[in-house]
Design an enzyme around this catalytic site. Structure first.
Site, PDB file in Angstrom:
ATOM      1  N   LYS A  49       0.844  -1.210   0.000  1.00  0.00           N
ATOM      2  CA  LYS A  49       0.000   0.000   0.000  1.00  0.00           C
ATOM      3  C   LYS A  49       0.879   1.260   0.000  1.00  0.00           C
ATOM      4  CE  LYS A  49      -1.968   2.041   3.907  1.00  0.00           C
ATOM      5  NZ  LYS A  49      -1.504   3.396   3.781  1.00  0.00           N
ATOM      6  N   ASN A  50       1.879   1.263   0.873  1.00  0.00           N
ATOM      7  CA  ASN A  50       2.665   2.490   1.013  1.00  0.00           C
ATOM      8  C   ASN A  50       3.647   2.710  -0.127  1.00  0.00           C
ATOM      9  OD1 ASN A  50       1.242   3.009   3.296  1.00  0.00           O
ATOM     10  ND2 ASN A  50       2.900   2.523   4.731  1.00  0.00           N
ATOM     11  N   ARG A  69      -4.425   9.784   3.770  1.00  0.00           N
ATOM     12  CA  ARG A  69      -3.216  10.552   3.977  1.00  0.00           C
ATOM     13  C   ARG A  69      -2.269  10.555   2.762  1.00  0.00           C
ATOM     14  NH1 ARG A  69      -0.678  14.223   7.353  1.00  0.00           N
ATOM     15  NH2 ARG A  69       1.524  13.982   6.946  1.00  0.00           N
ATOM     16  N   ASP A  85      -6.074  12.054  11.889  1.00  0.00           N
ATOM     17  CA  ASP A  85      -5.893  10.614  11.904  1.00  0.00           C
ATOM     18  C   ASP A  85      -5.870  10.133  13.334  1.00  0.00           C
ATOM     19  OD1 ASP A  85      -4.690   7.978  11.371  1.00  0.00           O
ATOM     20  OD2 ASP A  85      -4.391   8.836   9.383  1.00  0.00           O
ATOM     21  N   ASP A 134       3.951   0.760  12.168  1.00  0.00           N
ATOM     22  CA  ASP A 134       2.719   0.145  11.656  1.00  0.00           C
ATOM     23  C   ASP A 134       2.488  -1.248  12.238  1.00  0.00           C
ATOM     24  OD1 ASP A 134       2.097   2.341  10.192  1.00  0.00           O
ATOM     25  OD2 ASP A 134       2.729   1.552   8.262  1.00  0.00           O
TER      26      ASP A 134
HETATM   27  C1  UD1 Z   1       4.153   6.817   6.303  1.00  0.00           C
HETATM   28  C2  UD1 Z   1       3.246   5.599   6.135  1.00  0.00           C
HETATM   29  C3  UD1 Z   1       2.745   5.101   7.469  1.00  0.00           C
HETATM   30  C4  UD1 Z   1       3.921   4.844   8.410  1.00  0.00           C
HETATM   31  C5  UD1 Z   1       4.812   6.089   8.488  1.00  0.00           C
HETATM   32  C6  UD1 Z   1       6.064   5.864   9.313  1.00  0.00           C
HETATM   33  C7  UD1 Z   1       2.211   5.997   3.999  1.00  0.00           C
HETATM   34  C8  UD1 Z   1       0.975   6.301   3.256  1.00  0.00           C
HETATM   35  N1  UD1 Z   1       2.119   5.993   5.323  1.00  0.00           N
HETATM   36  O1  UD1 Z   1       3.358   7.862   6.845  1.00  0.00           O
HETATM   37  O2  UD1 Z   1       2.037   3.885   7.249  1.00  0.00           O
HETATM   38  O3  UD1 Z   1       3.402   4.586   9.697  1.00  0.00           O
HETATM   39  O4  UD1 Z   1       5.224   6.468   7.173  1.00  0.00           O
HETATM   40  O5  UD1 Z   1       6.773   4.768   8.847  1.00  0.00           O
HETATM   41  O6  UD1 Z   1       3.254   5.728   3.440  1.00  0.00           O
HETATM   42  N2  UD1 Z   1       6.069  14.591  10.733  1.00  0.00           N
HETATM   43  C9  UD1 Z   1       6.145  15.917  11.055  1.00  0.00           C
HETATM   44  N3  UD1 Z   1       6.129  16.827  10.033  1.00  0.00           N
HETATM   45  C10 UD1 Z   1       6.058  16.473   8.726  1.00  0.00           C
HETATM   46  C11 UD1 Z   1       5.973  15.097   8.406  1.00  0.00           C
HETATM   47  C12 UD1 Z   1       5.992  14.175   9.439  1.00  0.00           C
HETATM   48  O7  UD1 Z   1       6.226  16.288  12.226  1.00  0.00           O
HETATM   49  O8  UD1 Z   1       6.062  17.350   7.848  1.00  0.00           O
HETATM   50  C13 UD1 Z   1       6.081  13.575  11.819  1.00  0.00           C
HETATM   51  C14 UD1 Z   1       4.781  12.758  11.897  1.00  0.00           C
HETATM   52  O9  UD1 Z   1       3.786  13.443  12.620  1.00  0.00           O
HETATM   53  C15 UD1 Z   1       5.255  11.505  12.594  1.00  0.00           C
HETATM   54  C16 UD1 Z   1       6.667  11.327  12.024  1.00  0.00           C
HETATM   55  O10 UD1 Z   1       7.067  12.592  11.530  1.00  0.00           O
HETATM   56  O11 UD1 Z   1       5.318  11.718  13.974  1.00  0.00           O
HETATM   57  C17 UD1 Z   1       6.764  10.299  10.923  1.00  0.00           C
HETATM   58  O12 UD1 Z   1       5.868  10.623   9.893  1.00  0.00           O
HETATM   59  P1  UD1 Z   1       6.121  10.221   8.371  1.00  0.00           P
HETATM   60  O13 UD1 Z   1       7.344   9.363   8.285  1.00  0.00           O
HETATM   61  O14 UD1 Z   1       6.065  11.449   7.554  1.00  0.00           O
HETATM   62  O15 UD1 Z   1       4.873   9.311   8.072  1.00  0.00           O
HETATM   63  P2  UD1 Z   1       3.903   9.347   6.819  1.00  0.00           P
HETATM   64  O16 UD1 Z   1       4.670   9.601   5.584  1.00  0.00           O
HETATM   65  O17 UD1 Z   1       2.757  10.240   7.133  1.00  0.00           O
END
Ligand code: UD1
Length: 426
Positions: free
Chosen positions: A23-24, A95, A119, A307
């Site tokens: 999925k990701n 997301r 979320d 996850d």
């Molecule tokens: C992706 C995955 C999700 C997985 C996560 C971490 C997808 C669709 N989803 O989510 O399943 O759990 O990676 O492996 O691929 N953060 C900030 N600012 C930002 C971006 C992120 O503070 O601009 C923080 C988030 O709130 C979180 C952390 O960084 O605490 C990790 O987030 P991120 O790695 O960006 O996760 P996603 O890409 O949203």
């Protein structure tokens, strides 16, 4: 109202499962198709609910998309000038839609992307996506519920992420591939899905060095070409079945997955008492006796994935002894633990730690899935209960697990889906 699962506890799961594409990965690769005019073909695409949502987003941007579900193929034809406005209705539902941001600003110099809704696992801000694009020369703002990014032209730059965010890494790389000059991205995420995206971009003609490492160097090119690409297997789905084997003292073989993506996960299951065999594109997990308590700590890849934290809690709930599970990625990801407690888990939360004293058997009860992975964790826990557990809001599970009911049944699990009309079906 959404469908429910009825899961009867007691079965020992055994058999073989083939996992489909991740999925990701697939959602990001679909967005990356926006980077090249013409027809991109993606193979090994999973039958999950987020795929039609992403198709809707791409169609809204002017792409023609077909999805041959039975053969796992998605064909995307991107016009010379895709629209740059990804509207609210489709985007707000998941997301991953935010990953059209990088490709759109790279292709059109402008992107307006509705901000995905909140979320149940945490606030999930986009500040790193924004500051990364700003360093490449874009102006960004939040306006009327949308993230707006504009740039006359993007210019390569040196960017250092405060945290190796998966989404921010993807948006920065997909913007940088068509920028002028060289971008160096430090503290980039290293997840296999990022490697899959970079591999596809390289096939399209992008110049990226350091793929799979925490420093990525992207030399911008003028144009990318559409290609055919096979999506990597879903490591989270594969690992969910590995946990199912360990928890039910079962014997499950999983194919279609590179076990190197799960080194830490399989090691943890071994500490809990499982026998693990691996080969090029699969693994087997067998568990003879009650799992022993094991500590888990979620971290960016190659650490233990956030996850899989609900599955770790599920294992700890029935393990012999006391386990600690530490969540380091999403601040609100323990919210679902109260549903585990409803099933009889002896768990308490202290900040970002959960302490779980294993019990021999859980107790069936109605529970609610709050996100994809929490839902899957509840399904596994339900297999260890003394009766029939009713899991509500399973649309979350459908977003990430292809045919959960059929797959679990094929392993000997007792599960059925009940729709609003209360007619049970598989
Ligand atoms: C992706 C995955 C999700 C997985 C996560 C971490 C997808 C669709 N989803 O989510 O399943 O759990 O990676 O492996 O691929 N953060 C900030 N600012 C930002 C971006 C992120 O503070 O601009 C923080 C988030 O709130 C979180 C952390 O960084 O605490 C990790 O987030 P991120 O790695 O960006 O996760 P996603 O890409 O949203």
């Amino acid at each position: 109202m959404s469908d429910r699962f009825l899961v009867t506890g007691g079965a020992r799961l055994a058999g073989e499962i083939a996992v489909a594409g991740a999925k990701n990965s697939v959602l990001k690769l679909m967005a990356a198709a926006l980077l090249a005019e013409g027809t991109t073909v993606l193979e090994n695409c999973p039958r999950i609910q987020d795929v039609p949502l992403m198709i809707e987003v791409l169609r809204g941007l002017g792409c023609e998309v077909t999805w041959e579900e039975n053969v796992g193929r998605i064909t995307i034809t991107t016009p010379a000038e895709p629209n740059y406005h990804a509207d609210f209705e489709a985007v707000r539902q998941f997301r991953a839609s935010v990953c059209v941001l990088g490709p759109l600003i790279a292709r059109r110099g402008k992107a307006i992307v509705a901000i995905p809704g909140g979320d149940a696992i945490g606030s999930r801000p986009l500040d790193m996506h924004q500051s990364g694009l700003e360093t490449l020369g874009a102006e960004t703002s939040i306006s009327h519920g949308c993230l707006v990014a504009e740039a006359e032209h993007l210019k390569g730059a040196h960017i250092k992420l405060a945290f190796p965010s998966v989404g921010a890494t993807e948006n920065i790389v997909t913007a940088a591939v068509l920028s002028e000059g060289t971008t160096i991205l430090e503290n980039a995420a290293c997840e296999p899905e990022i490697v899959d995206l970079c591999t596809m971009l390289q096939q399209m003609g992008a110049k990226i060095e350091g793929v799979g490492q925490s420093v990525l160097t992207v030399h911008g090119v003028e144009k990318l070409n559409p290609i055919s690409h096979r999506v990597i297997g879903d490591r989270v789905v594969a690992a969910t079945w590995a946990f199912a084997a360990a928890m039910t003292r079962g014997d499950i073989t999983v194919t279609g997955i590179n076990p190197d993506y799960l080194t830490v996960v399989l090691m943890k299951l071994q500490s809990a008492g499982a026998d693990v065999d691996t080969w090029e594109d699969g693994f087997r997990v067998r568990q003879e006796s009650r799992p022993v308590a094991t500590n888990f700590q979620t971290l960016p890849y190659p650490g233990f994935p956030t996850d899989l934290q609900p599955m770790a809690i599920g294992l700890a709930a029935i393990a012999e002894g006391e386990s600690m599970v530490t969540e380091n990625v999403f601040e609100a990801r323990f919210r679902f633990v109260e549903e585990m407690v409803r099933l009889g888990a002896d768990a308490y939360i202290d900040g970002h730690h959960a302490v779980i004293r294993g019990v021999e058997k859980l107790s069936s009860a109605p529970v609610w899935a709050s996100d994809i992975r929490a839902g899957a964790g509840l399904v596994l826990a339900a297999l260890l209960t003394d009766g029939v557990t009713e899991i509500h809001d399973v649309y979350h599970i459908d977003r990430g697990y292809p045919d959960m009911v059929a797959q679990l049944q094929s392993l000997g699990g007792e599960i059925s889906r009940v729709s609003d009309e209360t007619s049970a079906s598989s």
